[in-house]
Design a protein around this motif. Structure first.
Motif, PDB file in Angstrom:
ATOM      1  N   VAL A  73      39.538  15.871 107.498  1.00  0.00           N
ATOM      2  CA  VAL A  73      40.510  15.094 106.725  1.00  0.00           C
ATOM      3  C   VAL A  73      40.229  13.602 106.876  1.00  0.00           C
ATOM      4  CG1 VAL A  73      42.290  16.857 107.016  1.00  0.00           C
ATOM      5  CG2 VAL A  73      42.179  14.952 108.632  1.00  0.00           C
ATOM      6  N   TRP A  74      40.724  12.836 105.921  1.00  0.00           N
ATOM      7  CA  TRP A  74      40.735  11.378 106.014  1.00  0.00           C
ATOM      8  C   TRP A  74      42.144  10.978 106.434  1.00  0.00           C
ATOM      9  CZ3 TRP A  74      36.356   8.417 104.755  1.00  0.00           C
ATOM     10  CH2 TRP A  74      35.310   9.108 104.124  1.00  0.00           C
ATOM     11  N   PRO A  75      42.352  10.645 107.716  1.00  0.00           N
ATOM     12  CA  PRO A  75      43.685  10.236 108.151  1.00  0.00           C
ATOM     13  C   PRO A  75      44.025   8.832 107.651  1.00  0.00           C
ATOM     14  CG  PRO A  75      42.142  10.045 109.962  1.00  0.00           C
ATOM     15  CD  PRO A  75      41.376  10.650 108.816  1.00  0.00           C
ATOM     16  N   LEU A  76      45.260   8.422 107.849  1.00  0.00           N
ATOM     17  CA  LEU A  76      45.705   7.119 107.369  1.00  0.00           C
ATOM     18  C   LEU A  76      45.308   5.987 108.301  1.00  0.00           C
ATOM     19  CD1 LEU A  76      49.340   8.092 106.260  1.00  0.00           C
ATOM     20  CD2 LEU A  76      47.308   7.881 104.802  1.00  0.00           C
ATOM     21  N   ASN A  77      44.994   6.297 109.552  1.00  0.00           N
ATOM     22  CA  ASN A  77      44.803   5.242 110.543  1.00  0.00           C
ATOM     23  C   ASN A  77      43.344   4.882 110.791  1.00  0.00           C
ATOM     24  OD1 ASN A  77      44.557   7.887 111.784  1.00  0.00           O
ATOM     25  ND2 ASN A  77      44.327   6.796 113.728  1.00  0.00           N
ATOM     26  N   ARG A  78      42.392   5.470 110.047  1.00  0.00           N
ATOM     27  CA  ARG A  78      40.992   5.166 110.307  1.00  0.00           C
ATOM     28  C   ARG A  78      40.172   5.315 109.038  1.00  0.00           C
ATOM     29  NH1 ARG A  78      38.593  10.175 113.796  1.00  0.00           N
ATOM     30  NH2 ARG A  78      36.692   9.043 113.271  1.00  0.00           N
ATOM     31  N   ASP A  79      39.066   4.605 108.998  1.00  0.00           N
ATOM     32  CA  ASP A  79      38.195   4.608 107.818  1.00  0.00           C
ATOM     33  C   ASP A  79      37.040   5.594 108.031  1.00  0.00           C
ATOM     34  OD1 ASP A  79      37.348   3.904 105.308  1.00  0.00           O
ATOM     35  OD2 ASP A  79      36.100   2.239 106.025  1.00  0.00           O
ATOM     36  N   GLY A  80      37.381   6.816 108.367  1.00  0.00           N
ATOM     37  CA  GLY A  80      36.378   7.841 108.614  1.00  0.00           C
ATOM     38  C   GLY A  80      37.033   9.206 108.652  1.00  0.00           C
ATOM     39  N   ILE A  81      36.221  10.236 108.662  1.00  0.00           N
ATOM     40  CA  ILE A  81      36.722  11.610 108.640  1.00  0.00           C
ATOM     41  C   ILE A  81      37.022  12.089 110.057  1.00  0.00           C
ATOM     42  CG2 ILE A  81      36.164  13.994 108.027  1.00  0.00           C
ATOM     43  CD1 ILE A  81      34.342  12.913 105.835  1.00  0.00           C
ATOM     44  N   ALA A  82      38.165  12.736 110.224  1.00  0.00           N
ATOM     45  CA  ALA A  82      38.525  13.388 111.487  1.00  0.00           C
ATOM     46  C   ALA A  82      38.268  14.881 111.328  1.00  0.00           C
ATOM     47  CB  ALA A  82      39.990  13.135 111.821  1.00  0.00           C
ATOM     48  N   THR A  83      37.527  15.465 112.275  1.00  0.00           N
ATOM     49  CA  THR A  83      37.076  16.853 112.115  1.00  0.00           C
ATOM     50  C   THR A  83      37.421  17.695 113.336  1.00  0.00           C
ATOM     51  OG1 THR A  83      35.214  16.052 110.792  1.00  0.00           O
ATOM     52  CG2 THR A  83      35.109  18.323 111.579  1.00  0.00           C
ATOM     53  N   ASN A  84      38.038  18.835 113.087  1.00  0.00           N
ATOM     54  CA  ASN A  84      38.262  19.860 114.097  1.00  0.00           C
ATOM     55  C   ASN A  84      37.352  21.039 113.777  1.00  0.00           C
ATOM     56  OD1 ASN A  84      40.945  18.355 113.710  1.00  0.00           O
ATOM     57  ND2 ASN A  84      41.309  19.442 115.634  1.00  0.00           N
ATOM     58  N   TRP A  85      36.703  21.571 114.819  1.00  0.00           N
ATOM     59  CA  TRP A  85      35.787  22.694 114.622  1.00  0.00           C
ATOM     60  C   TRP A  85      36.315  23.939 115.320  1.00  0.00           C
ATOM     61  CZ3 TRP A  85      31.627  23.300 111.557  1.00  0.00           C
ATOM     62  CH2 TRP A  85      31.013  22.153 111.037  1.00  0.00           C
ATOM     63  N   GLY A  86      36.149  25.068 114.660  1.00  0.00           N
ATOM     64  CA  GLY A  86      36.441  26.360 115.264  1.00  0.00           C
ATOM     65  C   GLY A  86      35.165  27.071 115.648  1.00  0.00           C
ATOM     66  N   HIS A  87      35.295  28.310 116.077  1.00  0.00           N
ATOM     67  CA  HIS A  87      34.145  29.121 116.440  1.00  0.00           C
ATOM     68  C   HIS A  87      33.796  30.066 115.286  1.00  0.00           C
ATOM     69  CE1 HIS A  87      37.769  31.393 117.568  1.00  0.00           C
ATOM     70  NE2 HIS A  87      37.087  32.459 117.187  1.00  0.00           N
ATOM     71  N   GLU A  88      32.715  30.766 115.421  1.00  0.00           N
ATOM     72  CA  GLU A  88      32.295  31.721 114.392  1.00  0.00           C
ATOM     73  C   GLU A  88      33.328  32.835 114.270  1.00  0.00           C
ATOM     74  OE1 GLU A  88      28.642  34.872 113.484  1.00  0.00           O
ATOM     75  OE2 GLU A  88      28.449  33.364 115.048  1.00  0.00           O
TER      76      GLU A  88
END
Length: 608
Positions: free
Chosen positions: A511-526
């Motif tokens: 996602v592109w959050p409101l507080n930063r000029d970059g993508i925030a990424t959460n990763w799961g497992h296979e």
């Protein structure tokens, strides 16, 4: 010359007589008809070894085969068995060992002195509270008789009185040669039968009565003679084993595992019972190996979470020696496929015939619309529009990428899903194809920024062939590019929010959050195909955490991620975008989807 092995294989069942029953928990004979449920009343709460973890999905059963050469007139040595029993108790906490079973032929000549000596060794279990069973092998009694033989030196040492002090003791036949035991492990009760070398027809009826009295309890049957194996480890029922199969095991689905000694070499086979289910038949015996088998044991490590029994074979006596000779070094642990192996068992499916897992009933939408719910979609009724059950007006309509009807409603569902239905989407990307669902252009959800946090949940299942033409398919996404929202870091063509499946079948929340000029990424497992999962992405107003089936995942960033950027465009279910283009439809099943404008605890997830 007839070999020892040929003699063993030639021993058949002897005369069968009637056996009366003893009331479980007592040594006195019951006068009830053999095999009737009234003669085997259900006993109270059961436990396992002292300190055993009854609700742990992992537990162990220790199996001790023929020890006869260790107690052979003036030729034996009790030290190996002493070391084995001590090891089992000392390591019971480590392995969560709940029970130990001896498979018979405790001694060589059925002599009173031999049996007394063996009985003294078993005081280690008695003294330290390890529940166990012992049964008579052909070397422990007069092998020409069945279990109606009456008193014997064996019974003086290993009779009912020895076992009825244990919390796991369930009962015995009145003659005392057959017992049953109950222990608690992995959140349920289990039965162990310890049956004589030659059981009578009355004992067969008694076992059936015990099973009827505990109709939902899986059972392990231990006896001395049931199967023998060839040099490759493939087991076959013996003559007596065939009798037990025909009269008892085949028609009683609760018996899923049998263990016997008597023959060598060890081996195993899997037979199909009358209910069409597997019965695992294992023979284990090491008396022909170094030092009378060195009191080698089998540890059966049950793991209900992994749907597996892991089996290992070793000698605690040799393991504990500081120095070993050449023969001893070779016998410490047996790691060939016959002696170290795993048995895959879907325990819930295997036991479903007598103890079905309760089906969770559907829950009404009103139970799922918690305070702060801004969208809730259920796929339990086909139609061109999916209603937003939250009452917020964020309804979904169907869109086709290629003009085909590749979306259908099904009864497939996660066992803990509120509804018993889902939508199957047959999408792909070369060429772009499939159908998906989207909110209207003016849906209230499109404008929300979730500055105080959010919880996004979905149920999903991937087909067996999900790899390949489906990399980065979207489960849930939000139209609009990061660049459209004024975000220029990273790749501004990426969507403002997307829950997708990577080429390695791993979940990604980007996602592109409101507080930063970059993508925030959460990763799961296979994710494993052909299995339902519940996914939850929770933001507490500062950081975001991903969960699968209520379990917190590893790759959750600690960098603050506040809110979600938006350009007021629709949300999509079953599709992802890049540069504002829907590249492919989802391939798989999607169940209930819910969005809440605050962080929910695990106990409030839809699968709770």
């Amino acid at each position: 010359m007839t070999s020892r092995r040929e003699l063993l294989l030639g021993v058949g069942a002897l005369g069968a007589g009637a056996a009366t029953l003893a009331v479980p928990g007592t040594a006195s004979a019951a006068t009830a008809v053999p095999g009737t449920a009234s003669a085997v009343p259900v006993v109270g709460a059961v436990s396992g070894a002292a300190g055993a973890r009854g609700d742990d999905p992992r537990f162990s059963l220790a199996v001790i085969p023929d020890t006869q050469y260790l107690f052979d007139a003036d030729r034996g040595d009790p030290a190996p068995l002493e070391a084995t029993l001590k090891y089992i108790v000392d390591h019971s906490g480590e392995h969560n060992t709940v029970f130990a079973a001896h498979l018979g032929d405790v001694v060589e000549n059925a002599a009173a002195a031999e049996l007394v000596a063996a009985g003294k060794v078993f005081r280690e279990f008695d003294r330290r509270g390890m529940p166990y069973s012992v049964l008579a092998g052909n070397h422990d009694i007069d092998s020409r008789t069945d279990d109606t033989r009456g008193p014997s030196p064996y019974l003086e040492v290993f009779g009912t009185a020895r076992f009825q002090k244990m919390a796991t003791f369930g009962g015995a036949t009145s003659g005392g040669y057959n017992t049953y035991h109950r222990f608690r492990a992995a959140g349920r009760d289990w039965l162990v039968f310890a049956l004589d070398w030659r059981v009578s027809a009355g004992t067969v009826a008694w076992v059936k009565g015990v099973l009827r009295a505990h109709p939902r309890t899986p059972a392990i049957l231990t006896t001395h003679d049931l199967a023998h194996a060839d040099e490759a480890g493939t087991a076959t029922l013996s003559e007596h084993g065939q009798r037990l199969w025909d009269t008892l095991i085949r028609d009683n689905d609760q018996i899923f595992l049998t263990l016997n000694g008597h023959y060598w070499p060890p081996g195993r086979t899997t037979l199909r019972n009358a209910a069409g289910n597997d019965v695992h038949v294992h023979v284990t015996n090491y008396q022909d190996r170094f030092y009378g088998g060195s009191a080698t044991i089998r540890m059966y490590h049950f793991d209900l979470a992994r749907a597996t029994i892991d089996v290992e074979t070793f000698s605690p006596w040799l393991l504990g020696q500081k120095t070993r000779d050449a023969l001893g070094r070779a016998e410490v642990e047996l790691t060939d496929p016959v002696n170290r192996f795993s048995v895959p068992i879907d325990f819930a499916a295997r036991f479903a015939g007598f103890d079905p897992v309760p089906v969770r009933v559907p829950r009404p939408a009103s139970h799922l619309v918690l305070p702060g719910t801004v969208a809730y979609w259920r796929f339990d009724a086909a139609g061109d529009r999916v209603e937003d059950r939250s009452g917020a007006g964020n309804h979904l309509t169907r869109v086709s990428l290629d003009g085909s009807e590749s979306l259908r409603w099904t009864a497939e569902h996660h066992p803990d899903q509120p509804t018993h239905g889902s939508v199957f989407l047959a999408g792909g990307k070369r060429p772009a194809r499939g159908s998906y669902l989207r909110t209207a252009e003016d849906a209230p959800l499109n404008a929300m920024t979730f500055t105080k946090g959010y919880t996004v949940e979905a149920f999903l299942k991937l087909p067996a062939d999900a790899r390949g033409d489906h990399a980065w398919m979207g489960v849930l996404s939000r139209l609009g590019r990061g660049g459209d929202a004024g975000r220029t870091g990273d790749d501004p063509a990426e969507p403002v929010a997307a829950l997708a499946i990577s080429d390695g079948l791993a979940l990604q929340w980007a996602v592109w959050p409101l507080n930063r000029d970059g993508i925030a990424t959460n990763w799961g497992h296979e994710l494993r195909p052909e299995r339902w999962f519940h996914v939850a992405v929770v933001n507490n107003g500062r950081t975001t955490t991903m969960y699968v089936d209520g379990a917190k995942l590893l790759r959750n960033p600690s960098t603050p991620s506040i809110g979600l950027s938006t350009v007021g465009r629709p949300w999509l279910i079953g599709a992802g975008t890049y540069d504002n283009v829907v590249e492919q439809g989802f391939y798989g099943w999607i169940g209930d989807v819910r969005i809440v404008d605050r962080a929910l605890p695990v106990g409030s997830f839809m699968n709770a």
